[in-house]
Design an enzyme around this catalytic site. Structure first.
Site, mmCIF file in Angstrom:
data_model
loop_
_atom_site.group_PDB
_atom_site.id
_atom_site.type_symbol
_atom_site.label_atom_id
_atom_site.label_comp_id
_atom_site.label_asym_id
_atom_site.label_seq_id
_atom_site.Cartn_x
_atom_site.Cartn_y
_atom_site.Cartn_z
ATOM 1 N N HIS A 164 -61.338 18.493 70.648
ATOM 2 C CA HIS A 164 -60.256 17.884 71.431
ATOM 3 C C HIS A 164 -59.588 18.901 72.349
ATOM 4 O O HIS A 164 -59.146 18.565 73.438
ATOM 5 C CB HIS A 164 -59.242 17.217 70.503
ATOM 6 C CG HIS A 164 -59.742 15.918 69.970
ATOM 7 N ND1 HIS A 164 -60.205 15.771 68.687
ATOM 8 C CD2 HIS A 164 -59.916 14.722 70.567
ATOM 9 C CE1 HIS A 164 -60.625 14.529 68.517
ATOM 10 N NE2 HIS A 164 -60.455 13.864 69.637
ATOM 11 N N CYS A 209 -66.272 6.089 76.713
ATOM 12 C CA CYS A 209 -65.143 6.952 77.075
ATOM 13 C C CYS A 209 -65.276 8.350 76.483
ATOM 14 O O CYS A 209 -64.368 9.164 76.608
ATOM 15 C CB CYS A 209 -63.821 6.306 76.687
ATOM 16 S SG CYS A 209 -63.652 6.045 74.925
HETATM 17 C C1 PEP Z 1 -64.676 9.862 71.245
HETATM 18 O O1 PEP Z 1 -64.743 10.132 70.044
HETATM 19 O O2 PEP Z 1 -65.653 9.814 72.001
HETATM 20 C C2 PEP Z 1 -63.362 9.580 71.856
HETATM 21 C C3 PEP Z 1 -63.249 9.086 73.060
HETATM 22 O O3 PEP Z 1 -62.275 9.912 71.134
HETATM 23 P P1 PEP Z 1 -61.765 11.406 70.880
HETATM 24 O O4 PEP Z 1 -62.568 12.343 71.717
HETATM 25 O O5 PEP Z 1 -60.319 11.407 71.230
HETATM 26 O O6 PEP Z 1 -62.002 11.596 69.422
HETATM 27 MG MG MG Z 2 -63.016 9.818 68.791
#
Ligand code: PEP
Ligand code: MG
Length: 583
Positions: free
Chosen positions: A192, A498
């Protein structure tokens, strides 16, 4: 082999930056001490008392969590003892009063003094006390900077040197505009923290060893994150070599201006290119880059740098701000994804051996319904009259989803407001492979490839050691993505991706060929992705990508895709600055 003033690591977010080294995660002297006026002395000393009490309160809270805490109570008692040590207190007060240092400078200077003395004492007892001092110093400094979500500012550009796990807080605790690059000992491309850095165009190099041998606080550091090379105290000639040519900026601006409009493939199919954002200000950047809407708001970042869960009215302001800035474009609010590597400082989390497989997102919500109800209520109230929907992260089973939806509809009924469109973020293998069973119950779907890849391949997204397994173009993974997209398309279910995979221009052709029609990506990559979409014919892409079944390894997939991109798109991707690698 690297030269004396060079270090090397792994490129996590490409680009380059230059600034003064600012260390995070270890008590060190300040890059530069900050002075105060005589009139401010009293205030700083009073604040020191408050900060010590806050730190003690935090430690006591940890003691009260008993067996679940990561630290045992005898160690916490030592920390408390240091915080009450008259010698420590006296020296900090004196440093503020006589040297006119601000509180952080005084704490760091005195701590460093204690650490040096402990270390020179030589016995293992005193060595341990020195690491206790490091902890207490960092704790006090973090208490100073917990300031209702506001970030700390720097006077000069800095390179953050993170000497422990790199977390999103490392980016959000400081004024982002001053962070030129990040060096860290470990962390993968879709951690993240890396995602945030990428969305703010902050280059990151990870897996850098011997940092403290070669870099000292305040050293000028040039980071070439594309090559994974770090130059300590670079020469003027080297710096000149890296200075961004003007035409790069102009090229980016031209592309941005061109794509503040919908995009169609060469054969006339409209695709949606949405933005992933974390903070309200990011929406401006998204709109400026031509986003067709906001496809993912990572609302848990509202909790950064806070001492407690923000009440409903504060949360409402945050959502209102996002909706206002979205200018009528659709906006997908993801409920808070707390857990994993995103644990707010105030949140009482049990110790977990496997945080990413533990208590996270909806799993927390279904136990802490108070948090869920407050968030949903704030979103619904702020959302009156706006074009928004709600997305739930980390859903594993239909039962979890049904329960979450019931709570959301209960809040809507209670407020006498319409039930918003609700969808699932498909990122856990069970729900992805069983998407069929969700279709009647959801309004839309999004695939979270960042988590999905780590769960399918059992390779931690934060661990650069197993990065070779964490790969979006692994043929088996692509087949799962293809089937999932097909399930959604065959049933008329709106579906986006996403995860970071969707934002990498090297993947645009591939994903269109796999059937994807909606991308949600970091704002700065929207113009290039739209540019590529406009050069791709859907029919042609689908025809080419249907051949991926014959490809048996990631290496071969990478080679094949590189030549296909080259053949159909020429050098459009390479010409765009700071695009991350294909893998
Ligand atoms: C993902 O896991 O692809 C997502 C969009 O959520 P995050 O990256 O915030 O875990
Ligand atoms: Mg995620």
């Amino acid at each position: 082999m690297t030269k004396n003033n060079e270090l090397s690591g792994i490129s996590v977010v490409s680009g380059w930056g230059v600034g003064k080294a600012y260390f995070v995660g270890r008590a060190v002297k300040n890059v530069s001490t900050v002075n105060i006026t005589r009139q401010e002395v009293g205030n700083e000393i009073m604040r020191f008392g408050e900060i010590r009490e806050e730190a003690k309160k935090d430690y006591r809270q940890l003691i009260n969590q008993g067996a679940e805490t990561t630290l045992d109570s005898s160690i916490l008692n030592i920390y408390e003892h240091i915080l009450d040590d008259p010698a420590f207190i006296g020296q900090v007060v004196e440093t503020i009063a006589t040297r006119l240092y601000d509180l952080e400078s005084a704490i760091r200077t005195v701590s460093e003094d204690f650490i040096t003395r402990f270390e020179s004492a030589g016995t293992s007892y005193f060595k341990e006390r020195s690491s206790d001092m490091v902890e207490v110093c960092e704790k006090l400094v973090s208490c100073i900077h917990q300031d209702n979500g506001r970030a700390r500012s720097f006077i000069e550009p800095v390179v953050l040197v993170v000497l422990r796990t790199f977390t999103p807080t490392d980016i959000l605790s400081y004024d982002k505009s001053k962070i030129q690059a990040v060096l860290t000992t470990s962390g993968g491309k879709t951690s993240h923290a890396a995602i945030l850095a990428r969305s703010y165009s902050i280059p990151v190099v990870s897996g850098v060893h011997n940092i403290t041998d070669k870099i000292h606080p305040g050293d000028q550091v040039l980071v070439d994150a594309t090559a994974g090379t770090v130059f300590v105290r670079p020469t003027a000639t080297l710096l000149n070599h890296y200075k961004r040519p003007h035409d790069t900026e102009e090229k980016l601006e031209r592309l941005k201006t061109r794509w503040r409009k919908p995009v169609y493939t060469k054969d006339g199919v409209k695709l949606d290119i949405l933005a992933n954002i974390s903070l309200p200000d990011d929406v401006d950047e998204a709109i400026d880059n031509g986003a067709d809407g906001i496809g993912l708001v990572r609302t848990e970042y509202l909790l950064s740098n806070r001492k407690e869960m923000p009440p409903e009215d504060v949360q409402m302001m945050y959502y209102t701000d996002i909706f206002e800035k979205s200018k009528g474009k659709p906006c997908v609010i993801r409920l808070m994804d707390i857990g994993g590597d995103k644990i707010p400082q105030f949140f009482e989390m049990p110790q977990e051996f496997n945080p990413f497989m533990g208590w996270r997102a909806i799993r927390i919500f279904l136990e802490r319904k108070d948090i869920l109800v407050t968030q949903v209520s704030a979103i619904l109230k702020a959302g009156k009259g706006y074009n928004y929907s709600i997305m739930v992260p980390m859903v594993t089973t239909l039962q979890e989803w049904t329960e979450a939806k019931k709570i959301i509809s209960g809040v809507a009924r209670g407020l006498n407001l319409p039930m918003p469109k609700c969808g699932v973020l498909f990122e856990v293998p069970l729900s992805v492979l069983e998407m069929n069973t969700f279709l009647k119950e959801i309004d839309f779907a999004s695939i979270g490839t960042n988590d999905l890849i780590q769960y399918l391949s059992a390779a931690d997204r934060n661990n650069s050691k197993v990065n070779y397994l964490y790969n979006p173009i692994e043929p088996a993974f692509l087949r799962i993505i293809r089937n999932t997209i097909k399930t959604a398309n065959d049933n008329g279910m709106p579906l986006s991706i996403c995860g970071e995979m969707a934002g990498n221009p090297h993947h645009t052709l591939l994903l269109i060929g796999l059937g994807l029609r909606r991308f949600s990506v970091i704002p700065r990559n929207i113009p290039i992705i739209k540019e590529l979409v406009s050069k791709i014919s859907l029919v042609e892409a689908m025809e080419h990508i249907s051949h991926i079944d014959a490809i048996d390894s990631t290496k071969n997939m990478a080679n094949w895709l590189t030549s296909l991109n080259q053949k159909l798109l020429g050098d459009a991707i390479e010409k765009y600055p700071s695009v991350d690698d294909l893998l």
